[in-house]
Design an enzyme around this catalytic site. Sequence first.
Site, PDB file in Angstrom:
ATOM      1  N   LYS A  99       0.823  -1.215   0.000  1.00 25.12           N
ATOM      2  CA  LYS A  99       0.000   0.000   0.000  1.00 25.12           C
ATOM      3  C   LYS A  99       0.854   1.261   0.000  1.00 25.12           C
ATOM      4  CE  LYS A  99      -1.922  -1.473   3.765  1.00 25.12           C
ATOM      5  NZ  LYS A  99      -1.253  -2.803   3.739  1.00 25.12           N
ATOM      6  N   GLY A 104      -2.433  -2.364   7.543  1.00 27.67           N
ATOM      7  CA  GLY A 104      -2.901  -3.682   7.122  1.00 27.67           C
ATOM      8  C   GLY A 104      -3.002  -4.662   8.268  1.00 27.67           C
ATOM      9  N   ASP A 138       4.588  -8.596 -10.879  1.00 28.86           N
ATOM     10  CA  ASP A 138       5.919  -8.925 -11.415  1.00 28.86           C
ATOM     11  C   ASP A 138       6.490 -10.165 -10.758  1.00 28.86           C
ATOM     12  OD1 ASP A 138       8.035  -7.335  -9.187  1.00 28.86           O
ATOM     13  OD2 ASP A 138       5.906  -6.841  -9.251  1.00 28.86           O
ATOM     14  N   LEU A 188     -16.341   0.610  49.275  1.00 32.06           N
ATOM     15  CA  LEU A 188     -16.133  -0.833  49.212  1.00 32.06           C
ATOM     16  C   LEU A 188     -17.154  -1.584  50.056  1.00 32.06           C
ATOM     17  CD1 LEU A 188     -12.240  -0.859  49.589  1.00 32.06           C
ATOM     18  CD2 LEU A 188     -13.513  -1.564  47.542  1.00 32.06           C
ATOM     19  N   GLY A 228     -18.289  -3.552  53.006  1.00 35.78           N
ATOM     20  CA  GLY A 228     -17.750  -3.547  54.364  1.00 35.78           C
ATOM     21  C   GLY A 228     -17.261  -2.196  54.829  1.00 35.78           C
ATOM     22  N   SER A 229     -17.420  -1.178  53.993  1.00 34.03           N
ATOM     23  CA  SER A 229     -16.946   0.160  54.386  1.00 34.03           C
ATOM     24  C   SER A 229     -17.868   0.815  55.404  1.00 34.03           C
ATOM     25  CB  SER A 229     -16.838   1.062  53.150  1.00 34.03           C
ATOM     26  OG  SER A 229     -18.108   1.249  52.545  1.00 34.03           O
ATOM     27  N   SER A 284     -24.021   1.030  54.229  1.00 34.55           N
ATOM     28  CA  SER A 284     -25.423   0.741  54.573  1.00 34.55           C
ATOM     29  C   SER A 284     -25.738   1.151  56.006  1.00 34.55           C
ATOM     30  CB  SER A 284     -25.719  -0.749  54.366  1.00 34.55           C
ATOM     31  OG  SER A 284     -25.592  -1.089  52.997  1.00 34.55           O
ATOM     32  N   SER A 312     -21.193   0.687  43.627  1.00 31.33           N
ATOM     33  CA  SER A 312     -21.032   1.456  42.381  1.00 31.33           C
ATOM     34  C   SER A 312     -19.554   1.750  42.105  1.00 31.33           C
ATOM     35  CB  SER A 312     -21.850   2.742  42.419  1.00 31.33           C
ATOM     36  OG  SER A 312     -21.717   3.448  43.618  1.00 31.33           O
TER      37      SER A 312
END
Length: 631
Positions: free
Chosen positions: A27, A103, A158, A458, A460-461, A464, A531
Amino acid sequence: MAPELVPETAQKSLLRFLTCGSVDDGKSTLIGRLLFDTKLIFEDQMAALERDSQRHGTVGKEVDLALLVDGLEAEREQGITIDVAYRFFATAKRKFIVADTPGHEQYTRNMATGASTADLAVILVDARQGILPQTRRHAFIASLLGIRHVVLAVNKIDLAGYSRQTFEAIAEEFSVFAAGLGFSTLQPIPLSARYGDNVMARTGNLAWYDGPTLLEHLEEIEVEEDRIDLPFRLPVQYVNRPNLDFRGFAGTIASGTVATGDEVVVAKSGRSARVARIVTPNGDAASAREGEAVTLVLDSEIEVSRGNMLVTPDARPRVSDRLTAKLVWFDDEPLVPGRSYILRTEADQTNASVAKLVHAIDINSFDEAPASALAMNEIGLCEITTQWPVAFDPFGENRTTGSFILIDRLTNRTVAAGMIDAAQTGASNVHWHAVEVDKAARSALKSQDPTVLWFTGLSGSGKSTIANLLEKRLHAAGRHTYLLDGDNVRHGLNRDLGFSDTDRVENIRRVGEVAKLMVDAGLIVIVSFISPFKADRKLVRDMFNGKEFVEVFVDTPLEECIRRDPKGLYAKALKGEIKNFTGLDSPYEAPVAPELHVETLGLSPDQAVERLIEKINQRQSSEGFADGAGI
């Protein structure tokens, strides 16, 4: 006889084409030959080329024309093309911009970049090797990206003894393969880029061939009419209003023609007006065509903003926020449905996400197979949702207004090129229904500013636990709240999702949509989810207005989380019983600039809540709570 070469290039048509094919098909040598034979190499360039040929050349003591294009040191050392190199040359009949594309399979995405603006593809084949998998791959991508004119350049003839039988066998095999790819023209040409046979001039070595040389074909092929015959499209790039007496809409005409007096329509609103003036860099014009940069002045004041399109009234584009499109994936990181990206069209830009990967396309066999992700260089059919409707034409009808790119929101990398097939079925029939009791009315009734407090950290951080204690305090203060906890949601709304990257993205997206509805109801929503990915948290943040979203980073070191291990999950993960566990064999991307940062090491949950409430109260009403009341 070689075509006449002249320096004057104005007023000539322009052909954009690319060279592609497998590695070492020649090319770069072919483009170097074109530049050399069209006398576009200066004496100092020739001297440098002769020196470089001694150092990097692959043709012995001869001048290696490929080095005119392989400009990167890495390319010269490896003897391959890595990046896309663009070169300009001209003959008496036409101007050319040629893209030399890689390519190697690893750089397929670079080939797609070169093909995106090309009118014609020169697909090279080594006469000794014949049709290879990469030949098929590049032909398919060229077809996918809307190229309708192809030259099959059987190079190094060729080295095959200038064999007519070899050429005809390769041409027949490619013709059969390409029959279903939708090419309008397919011209096979035997040539030797190294020695110039059939590139610009005929030689006695190929006396049996009675077709055009490569340059003759490039000069004669008609491609411009394809775009001129399309309906008029002007993507508005800029609203030009230098004073009170002038208001024009500037852009480059994507397709078709326009004349003064023509009626035009604003694609997204349907408002219409007539063209009063067409202003060009050379003054006013009576008409303009595809490819020209113009400013249109209309005969009436209608709203047209950047990103919209002025179009012909009898063939308007589609407008939708739900698209079906093919994607060529560029990025090292795979496509994961649900992630948020920036979708950029010819003139418009909006947030978007891949809602569904319908299937991946095998570019060797063209088979369609189910897939959950796209890796680099892979192609797939996707369903895409955008934050705002975009105006477009199907890519098969108009390459310019039917294409887009996807940009990573965090790194600003271009991660994919897209070709729109259509609006999703029924998308144009789904509309927002206006309601009279809105978010402001609901929040006023509750005397609070609706807010999302998005707890991330994380496992266990303590997310909640802290979120639960915070809701108790808010409830005691008379606030209207709702707590969405990661584990609880997976028992109901998201019980069908696993823990793959794709499922985790969808897990967050669904919770974000639920939180958005609750904010619309006027609530203070506390969300406690690991998250782990920045992109997913950014996706949710973008669902909300202004300061409605407050990111709370519950920062606890991994070692402490493992020590606590309240649910015994770390112990199982460390034994290999749980795969893709965040913090161990799946990454956690910590927030860089959260609105609230709570470091829990050395604090009890009650103390952490006190620290959090103190920070919330410092923010006052300007960032989430009504009338400076805090909690």
